[in-house]
Design an enzyme around this catalytic site. Structure first.
Site, PDB file in Angstrom:
ATOM      1  N   HIS A 170       0.811  -1.225   0.000  1.00  0.00           N
ATOM      2  CA  HIS A 170       0.000   0.000   0.000  1.00  0.00           C
ATOM      3  C   HIS A 170       0.841   1.271   0.000  1.00  0.00           C
ATOM      4  CE1 HIS A 170      -3.375  -2.532   0.174  1.00  0.00           C
ATOM      5  NE2 HIS A 170      -3.620  -2.540   1.456  1.00  0.00           N
ATOM      6  N   HIS A 208      -9.892   1.965   0.314  1.00  0.00           N
ATOM      7  CA  HIS A 208      -9.869   0.756   1.137  1.00  0.00           C
ATOM      8  C   HIS A 208     -11.030   0.731   2.146  1.00  0.00           C
ATOM      9  CE1 HIS A 208      -8.189  -2.702   3.089  1.00  0.00           C
ATOM     10  NE2 HIS A 208      -7.009  -2.603   2.504  1.00  0.00           N
ATOM     11  N   GLU A 220     -11.492  -3.565  -3.276  1.00  0.00           N
ATOM     12  CA  GLU A 220     -10.451  -2.581  -3.656  1.00  0.00           C
ATOM     13  C   GLU A 220     -10.134  -2.728  -5.145  1.00  0.00           C
ATOM     14  OE1 GLU A 220      -7.068  -3.174  -0.754  1.00  0.00           O
ATOM     15  OE2 GLU A 220      -8.613  -4.499   0.090  1.00  0.00           O
TER      16      GLU A 220
HETATM   17  C1  G6D Z   1      -3.594  -7.348   5.239  1.00  0.00           C
HETATM   18  O1  G6D Z   1      -3.310  -8.819   3.376  1.00  0.00           O
HETATM   19  C2  G6D Z   1      -4.128  -7.774   3.897  1.00  0.00           C
HETATM   20  C3  G6D Z   1      -4.128  -6.614   2.948  1.00  0.00           C
HETATM   21  O2  G6D Z   1      -4.650  -7.000   1.695  1.00  0.00           O
HETATM   22  C4  G6D Z   1      -4.943  -5.486   3.573  1.00  0.00           C
HETATM   23  O3  G6D Z   1      -5.005  -4.392   2.701  1.00  0.00           O
HETATM   24  C5  G6D Z   1      -4.296  -5.092   4.872  1.00  0.00           C
HETATM   25  O4  G6D Z   1      -4.274  -6.196   5.745  1.00  0.00           O
HETATM   26  C6  G6D Z   1      -5.057  -3.967   5.559  1.00  0.00           C
HETATM   27  O5  G6D Z   1      -2.243  -7.073   5.124  1.00  0.00           O
END
Ligand code: G6D
Length: 352
Positions: free
Chosen positions: A105, A179, A318
């Site tokens: 991210h 998100h 997402e």
């Molecule tokens: C965890 O694997 C998930 C991700 O896809 C998510 O965006 C994140 O938590 C908030 O890492």
């Protein structure tokens, strides 16, 4: 209609604004200048209080100390880039590593933690706000000074339209998303297991145990990722499939069948529905992928109005480029060339 208020302050004293967008059907959203966070999304009912369909917090500090990106804009690159390694135009870059060995991210100081410059665009019909951010060359290791703008518009047909714009001084990668964690029975109503979803995707991208794609495109047929017909989330969460076991639930990119890299028209991609509230959500997008994530690791997370969020209490849709696409040439490209204008649009339509 749009009303503006102060939500709180960053540790350095920067004020965080809250914008409440309301349309003539009585749907309203609260959006923060911190991370472009969608904090509340209220759906009216005739005889009952409105249903708040997104998980969130009641303070700036709660958002800054959390690692789940509740409601936030995510970037420069949503999802993972393996080992944070990027090679563009024969140059190698090392991105910030913030989850295991990988960049997740956009790194530890990604878009979700930034204060965006916020402007009201339209106060009356189709209330809209613009959020702008300058990401300098080398930000979290990404090349190129990037200017990005996100426009949130709440339409009179109860769609939240999210438009993403960006240009970069040097060639970079760009994969923005929002998100939000949806719970169409209410943010504090418990798990989403008995809610139904549809995702118009015939393939998905399987991963290793660290959510890094293997590079394959696998047919969803015969797997817990087959949501081509409306199915309960529970049928997937209770599957013994190793991909589900990896992350204690759904946390996978599905490949949207209607994707057309030449089109700027958002196409139908997914739907969720709650029989408890008769609220449904439809997702339309120009992007090729959609990460379906079911909040698998939530454990007594203190949310809005002293509620507690547990595993599988929210559902994320997402929209995105596929994870790790800079290292998977067979995936649609997330490269943004120097001076090129990026545009994508995702629309979340609420029916009630
Ligand atoms: C965890 O694997 C998930 C991700 O896809 C998510 O965006 C994140 O938590 C908030 O890492």
């Amino acid at each position: 209609m749009i009303t503006q208020s102060t939500f709180g302050e960053m540790p350095d004293g920067t004020v965080i604004e809250q914008f409440c967008l309301t349309n003539n059907q009585g749907v309203s959203l609260e959006i923060l200048s911190l991370g472009g966070i969608i904090r509340r999304w209220l759906i009216p009912h005739n005889a009952k209080p409105p249903t708040d369909i997104v998980l969130g917090f009641d303070s700036v500090q709660a958002y800054l100390s959390d690692d789940s990106y509740l409601g936030a804009l995510v970037g420069r690159y949503a999802n993972r880039i393996a080992e944070g390694k990027l090679c563009l135009e024969s140059k190698n870059y090392q991105l910030d590593i913030n989850q295991g060995d990988n960049c997740l991210h956009g790194g530890s100081q990604g878009f979700n933690n930034k204060v965006w410059q916020s402007t009201v665009l339209s106060r009356d019909e189709n209330p809209a706000i613009a959020l702008q951010l300058e990401s300098p060359d080398g930000d979290q290791g990404f090349p190129g000074a990037l200017s990005t703008k996100v426009i949130y518009t709440l339409t009179e047909s109860n769609r939240l339209k999210i438009e993403y714009f960006a240009t970069s001084k040097r060639t970079t990668v760009f994969n923005p998303t929002n998100h939000s964690y949806f719970n169409l029975s209410g943010h504090n109503s418990g798990s989403v297991n008995n809610q139904h979803i549809q995702v118009v995707a015939s393939y998905y991208t399987p991963t290793d145990a660290h959510a890094i794609p293997t590079g394959e495109l696998i047919k969803v047929e015969g797997t817990p990722f087959d949501f081509r017909k409306l199915s309960t989330i529970e049928q997937a969460l209770t599957s013994a499939h190793p991909q589900i076991q990896y992350g204690n639930g759904l946390d996978h990119n599905l490949c949207i069948d209607s994707y057309d890299p030449q089109s700027q028209e958002a196409k139908y991609a997914a739907k969720a529905t709650s029989e408890n509230t008769d609220i449904s959500l439809k997702v339309y997008t120009t992007m090729p992928g959609i990460q379906v994530f079911t909040a698998n690791h939530f454990d007594h997370k203190k949310g809005k109005q002293d509620s507690l969020y547990h595993a599988h209490q929210g559902l994320c849709f997402e929209t995105q480029f596929y994870p790790d696409s800079p290292n998977q040439p067979q995936f649609p490209s997330a490269t943004l060339k120097a001076g090129e204008a990026f545009y994508s649009v995702t629309e979340y339509e609420v029916l009630f």
